[in-house]
Design a protein around this motif. Structure first.
Motif, PDB file in Angstrom:
ATOM      1  N   LEU A 189       0.825  -1.207   0.000  1.00  0.00           N
ATOM      2  CA  LEU A 189       0.000   0.000   0.000  1.00  0.00           C
ATOM      3  C   LEU A 189       0.864   1.264   0.000  1.00  0.00           C
ATOM      4  CD1 LEU A 189      -2.951  -0.831   2.436  1.00  0.00           C
ATOM      5  CD2 LEU A 189      -2.890  -0.971  -0.067  1.00  0.00           C
ATOM      6  N   THR A 190       1.996   1.205   0.693  1.00  0.00           N
ATOM      7  CA  THR A 190       2.894   2.368   0.721  1.00  0.00           C
ATOM      8  C   THR A 190       3.457   2.643  -0.664  1.00  0.00           C
ATOM      9  OG1 THR A 190       3.493   1.958   3.034  1.00  0.00           O
ATOM     10  CG2 THR A 190       4.995   3.324   1.737  1.00  0.00           C
ATOM     11  N   VAL A 191       3.874   1.590  -1.374  1.00  0.00           N
ATOM     12  CA  VAL A 191       4.399   1.755  -2.733  1.00  0.00           C
ATOM     13  C   VAL A 191       3.300   2.250  -3.666  1.00  0.00           C
ATOM     14  CG1 VAL A 191       5.322   0.540  -4.743  1.00  0.00           C
ATOM     15  CG2 VAL A 191       6.241   0.061  -2.463  1.00  0.00           C
ATOM     16  N   ALA A 192       2.109   1.667  -3.571  1.00  0.00           N
ATOM     17  CA  ALA A 192       0.991   2.080  -4.425  1.00  0.00           C
ATOM     18  C   ALA A 192       0.645   3.554  -4.185  1.00  0.00           C
ATOM     19  CB  ALA A 192      -0.223   1.192  -4.167  1.00  0.00           C
ATOM     20  N   LYS A 193       0.616   3.965  -2.932  1.00  0.00           N
ATOM     21  CA  LYS A 193       0.325   5.361  -2.595  1.00  0.00           C
ATOM     22  C   LYS A 193       1.385   6.284  -3.166  1.00  0.00           C
ATOM     23  CE  LYS A 193      -0.061   8.386   1.493  1.00  0.00           C
ATOM     24  NZ  LYS A 193       1.205   9.119   1.323  1.00  0.00           N
ATOM     25  N   CYS A 194       2.634   5.876  -3.088  1.00  0.00           N
ATOM     26  CA  CYS A 194       3.741   6.691  -3.573  1.00  0.00           C
ATOM     27  C   CYS A 194       3.638   6.925  -5.079  1.00  0.00           C
ATOM     28  CB  CYS A 194       5.067   6.012  -3.232  1.00  0.00           C
ATOM     29  SG  CYS A 194       6.536   6.986  -3.618  1.00  0.00           S
ATOM     30  N   ARG A 195       3.087   5.937  -5.802  1.00  0.00           N
ATOM     31  CA  ARG A 195       2.957   6.055  -7.264  1.00  0.00           C
ATOM     32  C   ARG A 195       2.078   7.235  -7.678  1.00  0.00           C
ATOM     33  NH1 ARG A 195       3.538   0.791  -9.264  1.00  0.00           N
ATOM     34  NH2 ARG A 195       5.506  -0.018  -8.434  1.00  0.00           N
ATOM     35  N   LEU A 196       1.215   7.698  -6.781  1.00  0.00           N
ATOM     36  CA  LEU A 196       0.328   8.814  -7.103  1.00  0.00           C
ATOM     37  C   LEU A 196       1.075  10.144  -7.098  1.00  0.00           C
ATOM     38  CD1 LEU A 196      -2.865   7.865  -5.060  1.00  0.00           C
ATOM     39  CD2 LEU A 196      -2.394   7.469  -7.472  1.00  0.00           C
ATOM     40  N   SER A 197       2.320  10.129  -6.625  1.00  0.00           N
ATOM     41  CA  SER A 197       3.159  11.325  -6.604  1.00  0.00           C
ATOM     42  C   SER A 197       4.357  11.085  -7.509  1.00  0.00           C
ATOM     43  CB  SER A 197       3.621  11.657  -5.180  1.00  0.00           C
ATOM     44  OG  SER A 197       2.514  11.800  -4.321  1.00  0.00           O
ATOM     45  N   PRO A 198       4.252  11.435  -8.800  1.00  0.00           N
ATOM     46  CA  PRO A 198       5.300  11.154  -9.774  1.00  0.00           C
ATOM     47  C   PRO A 198       6.679  11.631  -9.353  1.00  0.00           C
ATOM     48  CG  PRO A 198       3.352  12.002 -10.859  1.00  0.00           C
ATOM     49  CD  PRO A 198       3.130  12.177  -9.377  1.00  0.00           C
ATOM     50  N   GLU A 199       6.713  12.741  -8.582  1.00  0.00           N
ATOM     51  CA  GLU A 199       8.008  13.296  -8.182  1.00  0.00           C
ATOM     52  C   GLU A 199       8.609  12.569  -6.987  1.00  0.00           C
ATOM     53  OE1 GLU A 199       4.899  15.254  -5.720  1.00  0.00           O
ATOM     54  OE2 GLU A 199       5.138  14.645  -7.827  1.00  0.00           O
ATOM     55  N   ALA A 200       7.825  11.699  -6.353  1.00  0.00           N
ATOM     56  CA  ALA A 200       8.294  11.016  -5.140  1.00  0.00           C
ATOM     57  C   ALA A 200       9.266   9.900  -5.480  1.00  0.00           C
ATOM     58  CB  ALA A 200       7.109  10.472  -4.363  1.00  0.00           C
ATOM     59  N   ASN A 201      10.134   9.589  -4.524  1.00  0.00           N
ATOM     60  CA  ASN A 201      11.050   8.466  -4.679  1.00  0.00           C
ATOM     61  C   ASN A 201      10.440   7.256  -3.965  1.00  0.00           C
ATOM     62  OD1 ASN A 201      13.121   6.642  -4.765  1.00  0.00           O
ATOM     63  ND2 ASN A 201      14.613   7.893  -3.665  1.00  0.00           N
ATOM     64  N   CYS A 202       9.981   6.261  -4.740  1.00  0.00           N
ATOM     65  CA  CYS A 202       9.287   5.118  -4.172  1.00  0.00           C
ATOM     66  C   CYS A 202      10.211   3.924  -3.946  1.00  0.00           C
ATOM     67  CB  CYS A 202       8.125   4.683  -5.090  1.00  0.00           C
ATOM     68  SG  CYS A 202       6.910   5.992  -5.337  1.00  0.00           S
ATOM     69  N   THR A 203      11.511   4.168  -3.898  1.00  0.00           N
ATOM     70  CA  THR A 203      12.474   3.091  -3.680  1.00  0.00           C
ATOM     71  C   THR A 203      12.309   2.509  -2.290  1.00  0.00           C
ATOM     72  OG1 THR A 203      14.064   4.165  -5.138  1.00  0.00           O
ATOM     73  CG2 THR A 203      14.902   2.458  -3.660  1.00  0.00           C
ATOM     74  N   LEU A 204      12.267   1.175  -2.223  1.00  0.00           N
ATOM     75  CA  LEU A 204      12.121   0.500  -0.933  1.00  0.00           C
ATOM     76  C   LEU A 204      13.470   0.419  -0.219  1.00  0.00           C
ATOM     77  CD1 LEU A 204       9.756  -2.411  -1.983  1.00  0.00           C
ATOM     78  CD2 LEU A 204       9.172  -0.418  -0.613  1.00  0.00           C
TER      79      LEU A 204
END
Length: 204
Positions: A189-204
């Motif tokens: 869910l954290t990764v999916a949520k991060c995808r909504l912010s293109p500028e965010a860094n979603c690296t685990l």
């Protein structure tokens, strides 16, 4: 809009009741909910381990490493790289299935403390929220609906009368698997949520 208001009323706790208008807000509530469940799972397992003798804990850890959780049969990303490559919809559906797989077994985690009694209702709330997020990300394609996911069977023989040692092992296994799965859902869910912010860094 009705579905969004429903989600707010079901999931919101100590959060303003202003209308929710975007998926980011819904994701924030869902992530907060699963973080709470994961923390609760960690506390319950830690309390259980602290109640054991050192030798008992060592033996249970050894046994658990050889066992599989009931939910391991739900196909999910095998590592962080696969998680990052998975679509938002895929991560949501896997999260939904993991949460639903605990609806029945979680009843055995209840009882004995206020913390334990929070589990089942919070799982139900989270399931409702994830289902709404899935529907919002389907682009008109019906992939999942209420009751569409077949529940996994509860842990085999868990409810039979067992000897003290076997009952202890089953309790440990259930708590360890619950913690493991809540960690998975929190990650997805954290990764999916991060995808909504293109500028965010979603690296685990």
């Amino acid at each position: 809009m009705d579905k969004v208001i429903l989600l707010l009323s079901v999931l919101s706790l100590g959060i303003s009741s202003q209308p929710i208008t975007d998926s980011q807000r819904l994701f924030s509530i869902a992530v907060s909910r699963v973080q709470h469940l994961h923390l609760l799972a960690q506390r319950l397992l830690s309390d259980f381990e602290n109640s054991l003798q050192t030798d008992e804990q060592r033996q249970l850890n050894k046994i658990f490493l050889q066992d599989f959780c009931n939910s391991d049969y739900i196909i999910s990303p095998i590592d962080k790289h696969e998680t990052q490559r998975s679509s938002v919809l895929k991560l949501l559906i896997i999260s939904y299935r993991l949460i639903e797989s605990w609806e029945f077994p979680s009843r055995s985690l209840s009882g004995g403390s206020a913390q334990r009694n929070q589990i089942s209702p919070k799982l139900s709330e989270l399931k409702t929220g994830i289902l709404l997020l899935i529907r919002a990300n389907q682009d008109g394609v019906e992939i999942i609906s209420d009751g569409a996911v077949q529940q996994l069977a509860p842990y085999e023989n868990y409810y039979q009368s067992l000897g003290a040692d076997e009952s202890q092992r089953r309790s440990y296994e259930l708590l360890a698997c619950f913690k493991k799965d809540m960690h998975k859902v929190e990650t997805y869910l954290t990764v999916a949520k991060c995808r909504l912010s293109p500028e965010a860094n979603c690296t685990l």
